[in-house]
Design a protein around this motif. Structure first.
Motif, mmCIF file in Angstrom:
data_model
loop_
_atom_site.group_PDB
_atom_site.id
_atom_site.type_symbol
_atom_site.label_atom_id
_atom_site.label_comp_id
_atom_site.label_asym_id
_atom_site.label_seq_id
_atom_site.Cartn_x
_atom_site.Cartn_y
_atom_site.Cartn_z
ATOM 1 N N GLU A 344 42.621 -1.457 -5.220
ATOM 2 C CA GLU A 344 43.053 -2.619 -4.434
ATOM 3 C C GLU A 344 44.401 -2.310 -3.781
ATOM 4 O OE1 GLU A 344 41.605 -5.891 -4.544
ATOM 5 O OE2 GLU A 344 40.480 -5.983 -6.419
ATOM 6 N N LYS A 346 47.320 -4.417 -1.908
ATOM 7 C CA LYS A 346 47.661 -5.835 -1.757
ATOM 8 C C LYS A 346 49.102 -6.024 -1.291
ATOM 9 C CE LYS A 346 43.817 -7.722 -3.296
ATOM 10 N NZ LYS A 346 43.015 -8.623 -2.461
ATOM 11 N N THR A 354 46.132 -10.535 -8.376
ATOM 12 C CA THR A 354 45.175 -9.436 -8.546
ATOM 13 C C THR A 354 45.212 -8.907 -9.972
ATOM 14 O OG1 THR A 354 45.582 -8.898 -6.224
ATOM 15 C CG2 THR A 354 44.364 -7.272 -7.506
#
Length: 359
Positions: A344, A346, A354
């Motif tokens: 991920e 972010k 998250t």
């Protein structure tokens, strides 16, 4: 290539001369001016438009903290603070980073450091690094801090991600976070949003010298639901607690009976860093009983990348990296993303959410 234009601010003529000599020896930069107090500094920042300002914390008329606040609101410019290593100096430095300073250098022996040559290389590299800082993000963070009341997140509605078998794992989880330049503010954005009920301990390596990590931990603890402390040798790690590696010591984990405990050591620096993110990640990689959420945020260089490779080789790991958009310096996250092992990417404001999606 155009040179980095630097303004030097210090109330000591000797220190101004010393800093100028160090910086001008480097072909990448030129000193465009100097100032001896905060008032003078603000005028010269507007007049000379430097790329980077080196700013002493303790000065007459207008001190470094007040001057920094004015610079960031009137003419936002990357600033490297120079501070003493006293407790007061450390607290002021953490405050300066909250107000928008990109980085800081500690004077080895007080306000007038005849032995400033000890940090010459570090000073040069930090000025170069500051010249590449994401000034728009620093300004944005400043305005957010002035205008927003901290909102507590509601994590009850978060759906666990389906993209990773990590979620099939029941059992123990561990969050490990690594960051460098711009890290204290990124950590504030993340740690203050974690709920005290988080079902995992959190380990943090922030590149900082001895004496400063304690002040950082105290500040974050005062702002957060989770308990934040500077890690101590033998601490049994607990859920809902954040352990920040002390400056000058690597952070590892060891088993003490059925419990996991903090182990601190002075083994050699890794890539110039102690604590190093790689060392913490590698130590965590050996814990087969735990699933890990690793996070790499803003910072120069590539610390954390080798450790991330090790984590992924040996265990069940979700890797999160901060986006270029919000990183003050997109070095460490960029190097991690280049491994193709990051799950991920972010913006900093979404990292806590998250983390909680996987915890």
């Amino acid at each position: 290539m155009s040179k980095i234009k630097v303004l030097i601010v210090d109330d000591s003529a000797f220190m101004r001369k010393l800093i100028q000599d160090f910086l001008t020896e480097d072909p990448r930069m030129t000193v465009v001016g100097s100032a001896r107090n905060g008032e003078d500094a603000i005028k010269k920042v507007i007049e000379l438009e430097p790329d980077v300002v080196t700013l002493d914390v303790e000065m007459p008329i207008l001190n470094g903290i007040e001057a920094l606040k004015r610079i960031m609101s009137e003419k936002p410019t990357p600033v490297v603070m120079l501070s003493s290593t006293t407790k007061q100096g450390a607290e002021n430095t953490i405050l300066a980073i909250q107000y928008g300073a990109t980085d800081f250098i500690t004077k080895p022996s007080g306000a007038i450091s005849l032995d400033l040559h000890k940090v010459k290389e570090e000073l040069v590299e930090k000025v170069v690094s500051a010249s590449k800082a994401n000034i728009k993000q620093l300004v944005k963070l400043n305005s957010q801090e002035k205008n927003t009341v901290k909102k507590r997140m509601d994590y009850s509605k978060i759906e666990p991600s389906k993209k990773n078998q990590f979620n099939a794992l029941s059992g123990k989880k561990l969050v490990c976070i690594g960051t460098s330049t711009g890290g204290p503010r990124a950590l504030q954005q993340v740690i203050t949003k974690l709920p005290k009920t988080i079902d995992a301990p959190v380990l943090v390596v922030q590149h900082m010298p001895a004496g400063f990590t304690k002040s950082l931990a105290v500040r974050l603890d005062s702002l957060s639901e989770v308990h934040v402390k500077e890690a101590e040798e033998g601490d049994i790690i607990q859920k809902g607690t954040v352990y920040i590696a002390p400056g000058g010591l690597h952070l590892k984990l060891k088993w003490v009976g059925a419990n996991l405990a903090i182990q601190l050591d002075q083994s050699p620096p890794r890539n110039g860093h102690r604590p190093a993110v790689d060392v913490m990640f590698e130590s965590c990689s050996e814990l087969s009983a735990y699933a890990k959420i690793s996070v790499i945020m803003t910072g120069m260089g590539s610390d954390g990348t080798k450790g991330l490779i090790k984590l992924k080789e040996l265990g069940n790991v979700v890797a999160i990296a901060e986006s270029e958009e919000t990183s003050i310096v997109f070095g460490m996250p960029k190097a991690a993303i280049a491994t193709k092992l990051v799950d991920e990417v972010k913006n900093v404001d979404n990292i806590a959410e998250t983390i909680m999606k996987y915890v």
